[in-house]
Design an enzyme around this catalytic site. Structure first.
Site, PDB file in Angstrom:
ATOM      1  N   CYS A 178       0.716  -1.312   0.130  1.00  0.00           N
ATOM      2  CA  CYS A 178      -0.028   0.067  -0.011  1.00  0.00           C
ATOM      3  C   CYS A 178       0.816   1.299   0.165  1.00  0.00           C
ATOM      4  O   CYS A 178       1.523   1.419   1.064  1.00  0.00           O
ATOM      5  CB  CYS A 178      -0.934  -0.042   1.178  1.00  0.00           C
ATOM      6  SG  CYS A 178      -1.668   1.386   1.466  1.00  0.00           S
ATOM      7  N   CYS A 226       0.259   3.875   2.820  1.00  0.00           N
ATOM      8  CA  CYS A 226       0.506   3.275   3.979  1.00  0.00           C
ATOM      9  C   CYS A 226       1.906   3.635   4.046  1.00  0.00           C
ATOM     10  O   CYS A 226       2.232   4.045   5.167  1.00  0.00           O
ATOM     11  CB  CYS A 226       0.334   1.740   4.301  1.00  0.00           C
ATOM     12  SG  CYS A 226      -1.407   1.312   3.942  1.00  0.00           S
TER      13      CYS A 226
END
Length: 108
Positions: A28, A31
């Protein structure tokens, strides 16, 4: 600190200080972008806040508990109770503002 389905209760729910749970995944991009800001804020609030990272892909029980549908999902807990949830990556100054407004009095 990392946590998984098996040790989440001991690491997070039984914590004597508020815990910011970062539900993320290695693939991600947002993230990975928000992670340094979270680590910086946790360092500044050391002793008043614990940052715990949980890999969403490897820990489905934690993901289900917080109904994670998008990552990163940040969950602020105090004594195992959800204080607030933030979905998506925010810049550091907005994360700081969110945390400061949600942390229990005396923890800022």
């Amino acid at each position: 600190m990392d946590a998984n389905d098996a040790d989440f209760h001991a690491v997070v729910d039984e914590s004597s200080i508020p815990v910011l749970v970062d539900v993320w995944a290695p693939w991600c991009g947002p993230c990975r972008t928000v992670s340094p800001a979270l680590e910086k804020l946790a360092g500044e609030l050391a002793g008043n806040l614990k940052l715990v990272k949980v890999d969403a892909d490897e820990n489905p029980i934690v993901s289900r508990r917080f109904a994670v549908q998008s990552i990163p999902t940040l969950v602020l807990l105090d004594h195992g109770e959800v204080v607030d949830t933030q979905i998506g990556a925010l810049p550091e100054h907005l994360l700081r503002s969110w945390l400061e407004s949600r942390l229990p009095k005396g923890e800022r």
